[in-house]
Write an enzyme that holds these catalytic residues in place. Structure first.
Site, PDB file in Angstrom:
ATOM      1  N   SER A 210       0.938  -1.190  -0.524  1.00  0.00           N
ATOM      2  CA  SER A 210       0.194   0.180   0.019  1.00  0.00           C
ATOM      3  C   SER A 210       0.943   1.251   0.265  1.00  0.00           C
ATOM      4  O   SER A 210       0.205   2.059  -0.658  1.00  0.00           O
ATOM      5  CB  SER A 210      -0.429  -0.218   1.002  1.00  0.00           C
ATOM      6  OG  SER A 210      -0.111  -0.139   2.489  1.00  0.00           O
ATOM      7  N   SER A 211       2.318   1.093   0.259  1.00  0.00           N
ATOM      8  CA  SER A 211       2.357   1.764   0.332  1.00  0.00           C
ATOM      9  C   SER A 211       4.331   1.822   0.679  1.00  0.00           C
ATOM     10  O   SER A 211       4.620   0.961   0.648  1.00  0.00           O
ATOM     11  CB  SER A 211       2.389   3.040   2.037  1.00  0.00           C
ATOM     12  OG  SER A 211       3.151   2.321   2.974  1.00  0.00           O
TER      13      SER A 211
ATOM     14  N   SER B  97      14.483  -7.324   5.353  1.00  0.00           N
ATOM     15  CA  SER B  97      14.319  -7.327   7.102  1.00  0.00           C
ATOM     16  C   SER B  97      14.944  -5.543   7.200  1.00  0.00           C
ATOM     17  O   SER B  97      14.308  -4.481   6.852  1.00  0.00           O
ATOM     18  CB  SER B  97      15.809  -8.177   7.408  1.00  0.00           C
ATOM     19  OG  SER B  97      16.707  -8.102   8.403  1.00  0.00           O
TER      20      SER B  97
ATOM     21  N   TYR C 209      11.495  -4.258  17.759  1.00  0.00           N
ATOM     22  CA  TYR C 209      11.820  -3.917  16.529  1.00  0.00           C
ATOM     23  C   TYR C 209      12.938  -5.121  16.254  1.00  0.00           C
ATOM     24  O   TYR C 209      12.690  -5.656  15.071  1.00  0.00           O
ATOM     25  CB  TYR C 209      12.296  -2.649  16.027  1.00  0.00           C
ATOM     26  CG  TYR C 209      11.818  -2.191  14.487  1.00  0.00           C
ATOM     27  CD1 TYR C 209      11.457  -2.564  13.806  1.00  0.00           C
ATOM     28  CD2 TYR C 209      13.202  -2.120  13.908  1.00  0.00           C
ATOM     29  CE1 TYR C 209      10.670  -2.720  12.402  1.00  0.00           C
ATOM     30  CE2 TYR C 209      13.493  -2.397  12.256  1.00  0.00           C
ATOM     31  CZ  TYR C 209      12.638  -2.556  11.195  1.00  0.00           C
ATOM     32  OH  TYR C 209      12.396  -2.005  10.040  1.00  0.00           O
TER      33      TYR C 209
ATOM     34  N   LYS D 230      13.307  -8.403  13.974  1.00  0.00           N
ATOM     35  CA  LYS D 230      14.175  -8.544  12.306  1.00  0.00           C
ATOM     36  C   LYS D 230      14.625  -9.489  12.131  1.00  0.00           C
ATOM     37  O   LYS D 230      15.541 -10.206  11.442  1.00  0.00           O
ATOM     38  CB  LYS D 230      14.861  -6.961  11.942  1.00  0.00           C
ATOM     39  CG  LYS D 230      13.521  -6.408  11.068  1.00  0.00           C
ATOM     40  CD  LYS D 230      12.857  -6.928  10.296  1.00  0.00           C
ATOM     41  CE  LYS D 230      11.242  -5.153  10.141  1.00  0.00           C
ATOM     42  NZ  LYS D 230      10.867  -6.003   8.865  1.00  0.00           N
TER      43      LYS D 230
END
Ligand SMILES: NC(=O)c1ccc[n+]([C@@H]2O[C@H](COP(=O)([O-])OP(=O)(O)OC[C@H]3O[C@@H](n4cnc5c(N)ncnc54)[C@H](OP(=O)(O)O)[C@@H]3O)[C@@H](O)[C@H]2O)c1
Length: 293
Positions: free
Chosen positions: A13-14, A144, A158, A162
Site C-alpha cells: 500500500s505504501s 529485514s 523491532y 528482524k
C-alpha cells in the site's frame, strides 16, 4: 527461468512495497500487490495503484492480504495461482516499527509486532511454498533491516523481530536450496517511507518516566533515523537487481543504506561462521548448494 516473473508483494500500500510494485512492473514483471483492508484503510492507495497501472499499462493486480490472518494470506495466494498459474517470487515486506524503552513495551504490543514482522512471513511462506516446491523454483525475499543485524536501544523489540526473521530466512535457505528455492535477505538502513510516522510507541510510558536521561533515547533515535533517511528508490533498485540475478548467483544478504553501520563486516563473519555449521552437524551433503552464498 522465465524472464518475466510472477511476484507477490506484501504491504504494497505504501513505502517500499509500493515502490517495488511500480519498479518491477515497469520492467514487465507480473505483480500481485497485496495490502490489508482494501475497502477502507487502503481504498485510496489501492485505487491510486490501479489508476497508475491503467495509465502506464502496467501488469499490477491489487489483492487483499493481511499478513496476521492465515485465511487472508491463503486466499490471496490462491488468487495469484488462479490468475497466473504460478508464483516465482514472494517479497515479505509488510512490517512496522515499535519504539520505546523495552520495559515500557507491553506483552500485547510485543506479540502484535512479532505477529506481523515475523509470523507474517511464516504464513506467506507456508502458503507459497507448496507451489514453489512443485515448480522446483522460487525466490523468497525478506525485507529485514540493518536493525536485523545490530541492536539499537529503544528499538529492542523491532530489532528482535528482524533478528528472528533473519534467522528463519537463513534456515529456509538451507532447507530449500536443494529444491531450487532461494532465500534472499535485504537489510535497508533508514529510507524515506511512512515507517517512521507509522511507528507504534511503547504503551507503558509510566515505566519510562523512572529512567532519568535514558527516557529521551527513543525520541533521539527516531529523530536521528528520520533526519538521515534517503530516497527509498535505491532499495527498490536493489530488489529489481536481485530478481534479475540468475538462480544460484544471488547473495544471501544485501545491505543497502546511506550509512555504513559495519553490517557488511557482520555479514562476512556470519558467512564464515555459518560455513562450519553443516560440517559440525554432519549435514554437509544435504546443504551443499548453499555453502558458498
Ligand atoms: N523505511 C526504512 O527506513 C526501513 C528500513 C529497514 C527496514 N524497513 C522495513 O521495510 C518494510 C516496509 O516498510 P516501509 O519502510 O515501506 O514502511 P511503510 O510505508 O509504513 O510500509 C509498511 C507496509 O506494511 C504494511 N503492513 C503493516 N501491517 C500489515 C499487515 N498486518 N498486513 C499487511 N500489510 C501490513 C503497511 O500497510 P498499511 O498501509 O495497511 O499499514 C504498509 O504497506 C517493513 O518491514 C520495515 O520494517 C524499513
Amino acid at each position: 527461468m522465465n524472464s518475466k516473473q510472477v511476484i507477490l508483494i506484501t504491504g504494497a500500500s505504501s513505502g517500499f512495497g509500493r515502490l517495488f510494485a511500480e519498479t518491477l512492473a515497469r520492467k514487465g514483471h507480473i505483480i500481485f500487490a497485496t495490502m490489508r483492508d482494501l475497502r477502507k484503510r487502503n481504498a485510496k492507495n489501492a485505487s491510486e495503484i490501479r489508476l497508475l497501472a491503467e495509465k502506464e499499462s502496467l501488469p499490477i493486480h491489487v489483492l487483499e492480504m493481511d499478513v496476521t490472518d492465515d485465511d487472508s494470506v491463503e486466499r490471496a495466494v490462491d488468487a495469484v495461482i488462479a490468475n497466473a498459474g504460478c508464483i516465482d517470487v514472494a517479497i515479505n515486506n509488510a512490517g512496522y516499527n515499535l519504539s520505546g524503552l523495552a520495559e515500557a513495551v507491553t506483552s500485547e504490543q510485543a506479540q502484535s509486532l512479532m505477529n506481523t514482522n515475523f509470523i507474517g512471513p511464516v504464513r506467506v511462506n507456508r502458503a507459497v511454498l507448496p507451489y514453489m516446491r512443485r515448480q522446483r523454483n522460487g525466490v523468497l525475499i525478506y525485507i529485514s533491516s540493518a536493525a536485523g543485524r545490530m541492536v539499537i536501544p529503544s528499538m529492542g523489540f523491532y530489532c528482535a523481530s528482524k533478528f528472528a526473521l533473519e534467522a528463519l530466512a537463513e534456515a529456509y535457505n538451507y532447507e530449500l536450496a536443494a529444491q531450487g528455492i532461494e532465500s534472499v535477505i535485504v537489510e535497508p538502513g533508514p529510507f524515506e517511507t511512512a515507517v517512521f510516522g507509522n511507528t507504534v510507541i511503547a504503551a507503558d510510558q509510566a515505566r519510562s518516566e523512572t529512567y532519568g536521561a535514558v527516557k529521551e533515547v527513543p525520541t533521539k533515535v527516531l529523530s536521528a533515523l528520520t533526519t538521515t533517511a534517503v530516497d527509498a528508490q535505491e532499495v527498490a533498485d536493489v530488489v529489481l537487481r536481485i530478481i534479475e540475478t540468475p538462480g544460484g548467483k544471488k547473495q544471501l544478504r544485501y545491505f543497502v543504506s546511506p550509512h555504513d553501520f559495519g553490517i557488511n563486516e557482520i555479514n562476512a563473519t556470519a558467512i564464515r561462521v555459518q560455513a562450519r555449521v553443516p560440517e559440525v552437524f554432519n549435514i554437509s551433503a544435504d546443504t551443499q548448494v548453499v555453502k558458498d552464498r
